[in-house]
Design a protein around this motif. Structure first.
Motif, PDB file in Angstrom:
ATOM      1  N   HIS A  22       0.831  -1.203   0.000  1.00 27.53           N
ATOM      2  CA  HIS A  22       0.000   0.000   0.000  1.00 27.53           C
ATOM      3  C   HIS A  22       0.858   1.242   0.000  1.00 27.53           C
ATOM      4  CE1 HIS A  22      -4.052  -1.393   0.193  1.00 27.53           C
ATOM      5  NE2 HIS A  22      -3.757  -2.247   1.141  1.00 27.53           N
ATOM      6  N   PHE A  23       2.024   1.171   0.587  1.00 29.25           N
ATOM      7  CA  PHE A  23       2.861   2.356   0.650  1.00 29.25           C
ATOM      8  C   PHE A  23       4.047   2.274  -0.297  1.00 29.25           C
ATOM      9  CE2 PHE A  23       0.732   4.802   3.694  1.00 29.25           C
ATOM     10  CZ  PHE A  23       0.065   3.914   4.513  1.00 29.25           C
ATOM     11  N   LEU A  24       4.074   1.253  -1.136  1.00 36.54           N
ATOM     12  CA  LEU A  24       5.224   1.125  -2.034  1.00 36.54           C
ATOM     13  C   LEU A  24       5.406   2.324  -2.962  1.00 36.54           C
ATOM     14  CD1 LEU A  24       7.522  -0.635  -2.949  1.00 36.54           C
ATOM     15  CD2 LEU A  24       5.992  -1.699  -4.580  1.00 36.54           C
ATOM     16  N   PRO A  25       4.356   2.812  -3.640  1.00 36.10           N
ATOM     17  CA  PRO A  25       4.608   3.967  -4.525  1.00 36.10           C
ATOM     18  C   PRO A  25       5.172   5.157  -3.769  1.00 36.10           C
ATOM     19  CG  PRO A  25       2.433   3.058  -4.901  1.00 36.10           C
ATOM     20  CD  PRO A  25       2.958   2.395  -3.681  1.00 36.10           C
ATOM     21  N   TYR A  26       4.638   5.397  -2.575  1.00 30.18           N
ATOM     22  CA  TYR A  26       5.170   6.525  -1.813  1.00 30.18           C
ATOM     23  C   TYR A  26       6.606   6.265  -1.409  1.00 30.18           C
ATOM     24  CZ  TYR A  26       0.161   7.321  -1.403  1.00 30.18           C
ATOM     25  OH  TYR A  26      -1.168   7.500  -1.669  1.00 30.18           O
ATOM     26  N   GLY A  27       6.877   4.988  -1.100  1.00 26.74           N
ATOM     27  CA  GLY A  27       8.253   4.653  -0.733  1.00 26.74           C
ATOM     28  C   GLY A  27       9.205   4.893  -1.886  1.00 26.74           C
TER      29      GLY A  27
END
Lengths: 119, 899, 240
Positions: free
Chosen positions: A8-13
């Motif tokens: 869920h947070f991969l793109p932000y990461g």
């Protein structure tokens, strides 16, 4: 729900990673052209952050076809990203033109070299 | 719309149009015509902004570009609001550009039309910045101003100019990207780009890492542009090499305008939201401002290149400006705005006088110019006057701002910044006076170590005219004269005061922008500031210090040598260093906020009543481990289930999802045509709106239970108080829950259960439309509420407002940054009870939902086929209430419900 | 700072900065679930009121047209800046002999064909921006590709003959001025600046969406001309 929480947070990461890599590259750079490209990487991280914020699971591209009620991905951030890309390209052009003129004048393009003002 | 309404936009569009035409026709039109046209345009913009400032005395016009006015309190288009401070700064920007253009009439030997069109675009961007009310628009203007500044800095196409422009370009682009990241985070949280609306939504939401980091990023970006330590390195490089009229714009207004932008954004967006960490913010700003003042002052003393010296003095004065803004109240903001004008005038005048020297001699190196200015007596006199003005001589320009800043900060109990301000002014004034003495009087010693300071080599091949051109002198001295008579312009001061007061009333300003409620600036008279003696002290100290610097061998002191070496090492001129400092600075600011935020979180858990809180507090720190923590949180909360069911609860989102034709139609009126809604309802489909809460576990509902939406649900809602939004509430009184709990819990016929999550409500259009109407009422309601568990009265039609009331209760209990799950039971029409569930983000969302379910199950165990406990009432299966309960749970699934 | 000191500083502070950004991102909603009322309102308003298909185009050229105006002026200022910065071509390293690119006939023919196609595609993108993905900025860049192809095939001097600098500058200014003039049209029509004063037309037809196609076209013209100027300026640096 279906994806593990970390995805869920991969793109932000990835956006954060690009930003940090860009900043790190800026500080390690030995050439003005390389510097400009690191700035481009930094700009790319903002594009990614904006577009990731706007994505919607199961969303369609924001082109309305008649009266369907399909959920769209966020068009506002796409507009913001468009503007951001143009701005980034123009700043890159300016910086590169400065680098070209410096090169024409025989000045080293290395940020670590002796600066004219400090000779 | 009248002409006056269009004026803010025309004042921006006119220079842009003239700039594009000039750029196209520059080869065909003679130089003087081009210059006259640009001067005329700048004068027109000045006249226009002065008129806007006059109009701002009476009202604050808000222009929605494209005609896109806000709908239901939500901003669609981009707003330009000509508020008083912005109008005054816009007029000031036009003044400086006019002075710069007048100066360039004779300054440049050969200048193409592109210079003028860039200056006009610069003017347009400064004016647009003063008026813009939209976050992304501010970013676009940020970049516009930056791009023009980069191009103009490198104008002379010499080695040093190009290097300086490159450093400028890279650091400011990094700043822009930081700001854009902050804006993206704000958009993700609030879904708005209009500053007033972001502020309103943030104020209603929790203060968590996202808000704080966006504040850090935006502040860092604007401080980079404003030249605050440790982000200031680019300033000296850029200002030293840009052509003089351009330096005037940079030092005179651009950097100060960005710091004003930081204050503007703070007031409109963050003021209410970050109120818990306000002291931390203030402390950080004060420390950074103080360091900047002292460092800038000291560096300016070491410089031999006069423009570089003036650049460092600008840095120092920006530190004073930051000290002013750090007061974080209306008075200090007004004082800082006045200071911007005063400092800009003096600095502009000094730069123009330096430009006269450069024009005449081809260099501004103090050592090279030693004694050379003796025949320029008039220029020299004004230069000394400028130095004294810069030191803060009362009762003239710069002193007015400083004294008011001092007053304002003293008013909130901070007296030490006043002395820092005096010290900084004295240092910079001394540097200017010393330079003037060396150049115009030919006195004083030049130390050997001074020859090692950075400077530029003499580039001029032939000497300039023997006496300075009158037009150049008029431009320079005009600015200084304006600075001298600044005290006379009391009308402007009262306008600035009124403007700052408007900004500080964030809620009212937001209502004015988004709903059009009237807002009139409250113009009061201004009194002469106290502290005139400090100005005299500062000026005298500057003179003394200049004398000391001139006539003693202060540089021979070992400490001074070491200091000079250290400072030169740090100010290395390498852009890679500058970026490293940016990262360090931003991280340190963010880190201090994180440390203080964490500390405060620990302390805030204490004050709730009656509930076991220890586990709740741990959840705060478990945020990063949210996914892993969820089961743990659920267990904790499930343990509390009996406690919760003893309290009286209300849950809302079933209300929003199911029942109300009324609510649904109101919402759908925003989104879809009515016939579509009708059609769906008859088909029995429940439209999966994105605002709905998530799927609850399928194990809650007994499998195969027939569920339908039925009119009982509407009836349920209609049975309650059906007060209209604009009606006055009859009763606001809060009742203490304790005695009534038992009684109310046993009333069977009106029991309803609904679920909600307050954070979710911040994003629904329904809530948005209700927030406007309901929040003042909710706030009023909240004031009457007591501690954690309380009851209040509110119309059923504003359930989200009650959620906000609950949050406000938490606020007043000292828990500002909590998420709420509002679980409640309506026990009689119009009566709702709110209680705080648990206190943090996503884990708690999961936990709260499950807690709601747990509460529900505890309340109605027959849903799972278990026998009821004797303490609760039994509800027969075919009663309407039970159907509504089951429908409430099932409807939250994204599925259609069979008829 | 020496290089090594800077490396150590960055090795300490860059992860801290990443942690700071991570703290911020932790407050975001999970990927794919952020839906804002601004977006949903625009999605419903744009097709209904302006009869426009491409909602992004309605945001860029109508609802938030002032941002696009600013962006266009950024492009204009930046191109002016590059022209200003590259205005002198003397210097120690200026090339004495001109080097033009010699292209074979096959290259020239292919480039000609693709140039025409690129121009057509660019005009289509710019003109159809309100109906399908596209718009002024994208169309302008695609049209620019034609000029780049021409430059690659034919060299600087022929490119300058084909697209003389004064004409290109005039086009660029016309584009920028056109956008501003259309904005003023909104003022003349009685509403605010950049008001959509043309009738909205029928959904899906080429003349729908009011002034959006006009603005799109003006922007495309300015972008293409601006970048063409950039190209010719940089190309001239190689060919002294």
């Amino acid at each position: 729900m279906t994806l593990p929480a970390v995805l869920h947070f991969l793109p932000y990461g990835v956006a954060i990673w690009l930003a940090v890599v860009g900043l790190f590259g800026l500080t390690r750079s030995r050439n003005f052209i390389h510097l400009t490209l690191c700035l481009t990487i930094l700009q790319a991280s903002t594009y990614l952050l904006l577009l990731s914020v706007g994505y919607r699971t199961g969303g369609q591209p924001p082109i309305a076809r008649g009266a369907t009620a399909a959920p769209f991905v966020d068009p506002i951030v796409q507009a913001l990203t468009l503007t951001d890309i143009v701005v980034g390209a123009t700043v890159t052009a300016l910086l590169l033109s400065m680098a070209v003129q410096l090169h024409n004048r025989g000045v080293s393009l290395d940020p670590e070299s002796e600066k004219p003002f400090r000779k | 719309m009248t002409f006056d309404d269009h004026l803010p936009m025309l004042v921006i569009a006119a220079p842009l149009m003239v700039a594009t035409v000039l750029a196209a026709l520059r080869r065909q039109v003679p130089r003087r015509v081009v210059e006259s046209i640009s001067i005329a345009t700048a004068a027109a913009v000045l006249a226009g902004s002065v008129r806007i400032a006059m109009l701002a005395c009476k009202r604050v016009p808000v222009v929605w570009l494209g005609g896109w006015t806000p709908r239901h309190g939500m901003a669609l288009g981009i707003a330009l609001s000509a508020e008083p401070i912005g109008a005054v700064l816009a007029a000031f920007a036009a003044t400086l550009i006019l002075a710069g253009l007048l100066f360039s009439w004779h300054y440049f030997d050969d200048v193409r039309g592109l210079y003028h069109s860039l200056m006009l675009i610069f003017l347009a961007s400064m004016v647009a910045f003063c008026f813009s009310g939209d976050a992304f628009n501010l970013f676009v203007i940020f970049e516009l101003m930056s791009v023009v500044a980069f191009a103009l800095t490198g104008y002379k196409i010499e080695e040093s100019s190009l290097e300086g422009a490159f450093n400028f370009g890279v650091t400011n682009s990094v700043a822009a990207l930081l700001m854009l990241t902050g804006i993206a985070l704000l958009y993700a949280r609030t879904g708005a780009l209009n500053l007033a609306q972001i502020g309103r939504t943030l104020a209603a939401g929790p203060l968590d890492g996202l808000v704080i980091v966006s504040l850090v990023l935006v502040l860092s970006a604007l401080m980079i542009k404003g030249g605050i330590v440790p982000f200031h390195f680019w300033l000296s490089d850029a200002h030293a090499v840009a052509p003089t009229p351009v330096c005037v714009q940079f030092s005179g207004l651009m950097i100060a305008l960005w710091l004003y932008g930081a204050a503007h954004i703070y007031w409109l967006v963050y003021a209410e939201a970050v109120a818990p960490i306000r002291e931390t913010l203030q402390c950080i700003l004060l420390v950074m401002g103080a360091i900047t003042v002292i460092l800038g002052g000291v560096m300016s003393l070491f410089q031999r290149h006069m423009k570089r010296m003036l650049a460092f003095s600008s840095i120092s004065h920006m530190g004073i400006l930051l000290l002013g803004f750090a007061g974080l109240d209306a008075r200090s903001t007004a004082a800082s705005a006045l200071y911007i004008v005063g400092h800009g005038l003096v600095k502009g005048g000094l730069f123009l006088l330096t430009g006269i020297l450069l024009h005449r001699f081809g260099t501004v190196d103090q050592v090279a110019l030693y004694g050379a200015g003796k025949e320029l007596k008039f220029t020299g006199a004004w230069f000394f006057a400028g130095g004294l003005l810069l030191a803060g001589l009362s009762p003239f320009g710069v002193w007015f701002g400083e004294a008011r800043i001092d007053e304002a900060l003293g008013g909130i109990g901070l007296h030490w910044p006043g002395w820092i301000i005096v010290a900084g002014s004295a240092l910079t004034g001394a540097a200017v006076l010393r330079a003037g003495a060396r150049v115009f009087l030919g006195i004083g010693t030049v130390a050997e170590s001074e020859k090692r300071e950075p400077t530029e080599k003499d580039k001029r091949s032939k000497p300039g005219p023997s006496s300075p051109n009158p037009l150049m002198l008029v431009a320079a001295c005009g600015l200084l004269v304006l600075a001298v008579v600044l005290g006379v312009l009391t009308r402007m001061e009262s306008l600035l005061d009124a403007g700052a007061e408007i900004l500080s009333r964030q809620g009212l300003y937001a209502a004015h922008v988004l709903e059009g409620t009237a807002l009139a600036p409250h113009i009061t008279g201004v009194s002469f500031p106290a502290g005139a003696e400090r100005g005299i002290i500062a000026a005298a100290a500057a003179v003394l210090l200049a004398a000391v610097l001139l006539f003693t061998r202060w540089r021979a002191l070992r400490a001074i040598e070491l200091l000079q070496q250290a400072l030169n090492v740090v100010h290395s001129g390498k852009v890679t260093d500058y970026v490293a400092w940016i990262v360090v600075g931003a991280t340190l600011i963010g880190g201090s906020f994180a440390v203080f935020h964490g500390k405060r979180q620990d302390e805030s858990g204490h004050r709730l009543s009656a509930e076991p809180r220890g586990d709740g507090r741990r959840d705060v720190h478990g945020r990063f481990l949210a996914p892993a923590a969820a089961p743990r949180a659920f267990d904790q909360v499930a343990d509390h289930a009996p406690l919760l069911t003893d309290e009286v609860h209300i849950v809302f989102s079933a209300l929003q999802k199911l029942a109300p034709h009324v609510l649904e139609d109101k919402r759908n009126a925003l989104l879809r045509p009515a016939d579509e809604v009708e059609g769906d309802q008859t088909a029995g489909d429940i439209r999966p709106h994105h605002q709905h809460a998530e799927v609850h576990g399928p194990d809650v509902v007994p499998p195969g239970a027939p569920v339908q939406r039925d009119h009982d649900l509407t009836t349920v809602v209609v049975e309650r108080d059906d007060r209209r939004l604009d009606e006055e509430e009859q009763e606001d009184v809060a009742e203490r829950p304790s005695a009534d709990l038992e009684r109310l819990a046993q009333e069977p016929s009106h029991r309803r259960i609904f679920f909600a999550s307050t954070r979710r409500f911040a994003y629904t259009p329904t809530a948005r439309s209700y927030i406007h109407a309901g929040i003042t009422r909710a706030m009023r309601v909240a004031i009457d509420m007591g501690r954690g568990n309380s009851m209040t009265r509110a119309p059923r039609s504003i359930p989200p407002a009650i959620c906000f009331a609950a949050r406000s209760t938490g606020t007043r209990n000292g828990i500002r940054n909590s998420f709420f799950s509002v679980i409640g039971v309506a026990t009689k029409p119009g009566l709702t009870t709110v209680t705080r569930m648990a206190n943090d983000a996503s884990s708690i969302r999961a936990a709260s939902r499950k807690a709601c379910i747990a509460a529900l199950l505890a309340e109605y165990p027959e849903l799972l086929g278990r026998p009821r406990s004797p303490a609760s009432e039994a509800i027969p299966a075919n009663r309407p209430e039970r159907r509504s309960i089951i429908a409430g749970i099932t409807a939250s699934k994204r599925c259609s419900i069979p008829k | 700072m020496s290089r090594r000191v800077r490396l150590i500083v960055m090795l300490i502070f860059a992860p801290a900065f990443a942690a700071l950004l991570g703290w911020a991102v932790a407050g975001l909603e999970p990927f794919g679930t952020t839906v804002t009322a601004y977006a949903t309102t625009v999605e419903s308003v744009a097709p209904r009121e302006q009869q426009i298909s491409n909602i992004v185009a309605s945001v860029v050229y109508d609802i938030r047209a002032f941002d696009s105006l600013g962006e266009e002026m950024i492009l204009f200022a930046s191109v002016s800046g590059v022209v200003l910065l590259l205005r002198e071509r003397r210097g120690k390293r200026a090339h004495s002999a001109s080097r033009s690119i010699e292209a074979t006939d096959l290259v020239r023919l292919t480039a000609l064909v693709w140039t025409v196609l690129a121009v057509a595609y660019g005009v289509f993108l710019a003109g159809n921006g309100h109906l399908s993905p596209g718009g002024g900025f994208q169309g302008g860049v695609a049209t620019l590709a034609a000029l780049v192809l021409f430059y690659l095939a034919a060299g600087t001097r022929r490119m300058q003959r084909f697209a003389p600098t004064t004409a290109v500058e005039a086009l660029e200014s016309a584009g920028a001025l056109g956008f501003l003039a259309i904005g003023c049209g909104g003022v003349i029509a009685g509403s605010a600046f950049l008001f959509n004063w043309l009738p909205a037309g029928k959904f899906g037809s080429l003349d729908s969406a009011g002034v959006v196609p006009l603005i799109s076209f003006a922007v495309g013209m300015e972008v293409a001309a601006g970048f063409a100027l950039l190209l010719s300026e940089f190309a001239q640096q190689l060919e002294q």
